[in-house]
Scaffold this active site. Structure first.
Site, mmCIF file in Angstrom:
data_model
loop_
_atom_site.group_PDB
_atom_site.id
_atom_site.type_symbol
_atom_site.label_atom_id
_atom_site.label_comp_id
_atom_site.label_asym_id
_atom_site.label_seq_id
_atom_site.Cartn_x
_atom_site.Cartn_y
_atom_site.Cartn_z
ATOM 1 N N ASN A 317 0.845 -1.200 0.000
ATOM 2 C CA ASN A 317 0.000 0.000 0.000
ATOM 3 C C ASN A 317 0.883 1.253 0.000
ATOM 4 O O ASN A 317 0.790 2.116 0.884
ATOM 5 C CB ASN A 317 -0.934 0.002 1.215
ATOM 6 C CG ASN A 317 -2.192 0.825 0.981
ATOM 7 O OD1 ASN A 317 -2.323 1.495 -0.043
ATOM 8 N ND2 ASN A 317 -3.107 0.789 1.942
ATOM 9 N N HIS A 348 -8.297 3.537 8.688
ATOM 10 C CA HIS A 348 -8.855 2.277 8.189
ATOM 11 C C HIS A 348 -10.291 2.062 8.654
ATOM 12 O O HIS A 348 -11.080 1.451 7.935
ATOM 13 C CB HIS A 348 -7.981 1.103 8.628
ATOM 14 C CG HIS A 348 -6.825 0.845 7.720
ATOM 15 N ND1 HIS A 348 -5.589 1.427 7.915
ATOM 16 C CD2 HIS A 348 -6.703 0.086 6.608
ATOM 17 C CE1 HIS A 348 -4.761 1.027 6.958
ATOM 18 N NE2 HIS A 348 -5.411 0.219 6.161
#
Length: 483
Positions: A317, A348
């Site tokens: 990521n 998140h």
């Protein structure tokens, strides 16, 4: 039936969902990404900067982005997105309200959050700060004027990145829309390589085909292997009581290995879409082939062969890691590592498993850094010792990653703690012992860096001597002229 889950998006593809037994939200996501891929090819060929204006490219990219978001997530997404953007723009605060573990509107919100906050800091650096207050990376990304409303929406909601990102800097996106990205990267590369590359805009065709092949393989692996190895099975009572420890470790590694391809698929497809539109050119490799990795989100080989916790995170990521580094790590004055992990957890979502994962990640990172600084230099004496060190650190890194990420997959507190209890919290305890017992040493200076440093000093001395000789010669010539 595929799923009883209610979707806020279009139900046009419900028959396909029923046939494939895949939830409608995931079917919409994949179909829209494939549509975006073909649209990106059309965008690059027929709306090239040489054929149309930046205004048209902004408008088309924005409208297509809105359409894909509406198809996937419905008008609810449109209303929430616009309200979210306006609230962030006015209050300039982070808003994290969504933590659903599915292909819903929280995904675009997470990407837009990254873009809004990145742009806010880039404008702040460009307008409110002095040059000497900025780091080199902040200086290169600083935005010197406030974007127009069209530029703002185009950057945040373009069709290439509205569903799965990845995020990118505002200056890189504007350079792509204006058609100057190739020339900037070409000039930068030619400056480093003494002008060895020709002035011809490279085609992303080969890279797009390669990345689509990676997508196909990743999807195939995920759909087949993940059926037989699930992370949830590691907390099964019978499995815990009857399976030897080494088999549990191997099973956990394979289960995590089978979980990652779904991310490989989504992020590589998103990268291919951007490349197909002509966005992502990043100069040339040493062999002269073009690099299309400006907005790439992962390096699969480096992930699977990582020999340190940091190396894994640096290649996983990537664009989110860069965002965390730019908006938090580089700007936090107290314990930036902990602050960065905390921000990542909040970004998140709200599941407790996220916080358990990132809290564990703090200890893992600190322990890995301490071990490396205390131990690594003992293995650099020979190639054999270095190979042994790499094998041991690879195995340790893979186990540590699997152990750390289990709560991220299980999401809830009870199953996560059950897993850690079945392992007797062994890696938590090991990390704490390492941090407490081993001394904190400064980073070792490698022989290569030391050699480069000495070479630089030597060149500086030669340059000083040369300048001194030149100055002496000039003085002598001046005296002769006066005589």
């Amino acid at each position: 039936m595929a799923s009883a889950k209610t979707s806020t998006g279009s139900t046009l593809l419900q028959p396909l969902s029923d046939i494939t037994n895949i939830p409608i939200d995931q079917v919409n996501f994949v179909v829209c990404q494939l549509f975006a891929l073909f649209t990106a090819i059309w965008f690059r060929l027929y709306l090239h900067p040489s054929k149309t204006s930046t205004f048209v490219r902004h408008v088309v990219a924005t409208l297509l982005g809105f359409y894909l978001a509406l198809f996937c997530f419905g008008w609810y997404c449109f209303i929430v997105a616009l309200g979210y953007l306006s609230l962030c723009q006015i209050s300039r605060v982070y808003i994290f309200d969504y933590g659903l573990y599915s292909a819903d509107f929280s995904g675009p919100m997470m990407i837009i959050t990254q873009k809004i906050t990145s742009l806010a800091f880039e404008i702040h650096d460009g307008i409110s700060k002095k040059e000497e207050q900025l780091t080199p990376s902040q200086r290169s990304l600083a935005v010197r004027r406030v974007p127009s409303l069209l530029e703002y929406f185009s950057y945040n909601c373009n069709f290439m990145g509205i569903l799965a990102g990845p995020t990118c800097s505002y200056k890189d996106y504007i350079a792509f829309i204006e058609g100057s990205s190739f020339h900037l990267k070409h000039a930068e590369t030619n400056g480093n390589e003494n002008g060895k590359y020709k002035q011809a805009e490279p085609s992303p065709k080969a890279d797009v085909i390669h990345k689509l092949s990676v997508c196909a393989v990743s999807l195939l692996v995920y759909l087949t292997v993940s059926k037989y190895f699930s992370v949830e099975h590691t907390i099964d009572d019978h499995f815990i009581s009857s399976t030897p420890c080494y088999i549990q470790v191997i099973y956990l590694y394979i289960a995590m290995l089978a979980t990652r391809p779904k991310y490989y698929f989504a992020w590589t497809l998103a990268d291919a879409i951007n490349n197909a539109a002509g966005f992502g050119f990043n100069g040339y490799k040493k062999d002269g082939t073009p690099r299309w990795d400006l907005v790439s989100n992962l390096r699969i080989a480096d992930i699977e062969l990582s020999t340190s916790f940091k190396l894994f995170l640096d290649n996983w990521n990537i664009q989110t890691s860069l965002w965390l580094k730019r908006v938090c790590y580089e700007r936090c004055s107290y314990n930036p590592t902990a602050a960065t992990f905390l921000l990542s957890a909040i970004w998140h979502g709200v599941y407790p498993g996220y916080y358990l994962t990132f809290l564990t990640g703090i200890f893992m990172t600190m322990a890995a850094r301490t071990i490396r600084n205390n131990v690594r230099h003992y293995f650099l004496g020979s190639t054999t010792h270095k190979l042994i060190y790499d094998i041991l650190t690879w195995a340790a890194t893979q186990i540590a990653i699997c152990y750390t990420v289990v709560p991220f997959v299980l999401l809830s507190v009870a199953p996560s703690l059950k897993f850690y209890r079945s392992w007797y919290f062994c890696l938590h305890i090991a990390c704490l012992l390492v941090i407490v017992v081993l001394p904190v040493k400064p980073k070792q200076v490698s022989r290569k860096d030391l050699g480069n440093s000495r070479q630089a000093v030597h060149l500086q001395k030669q340059q000083a001597v040369s300048n001194s000789h030149a100055s002496t010669n000039n003085n002598c010539n001046q005296k002769r002229k006066e005589t």
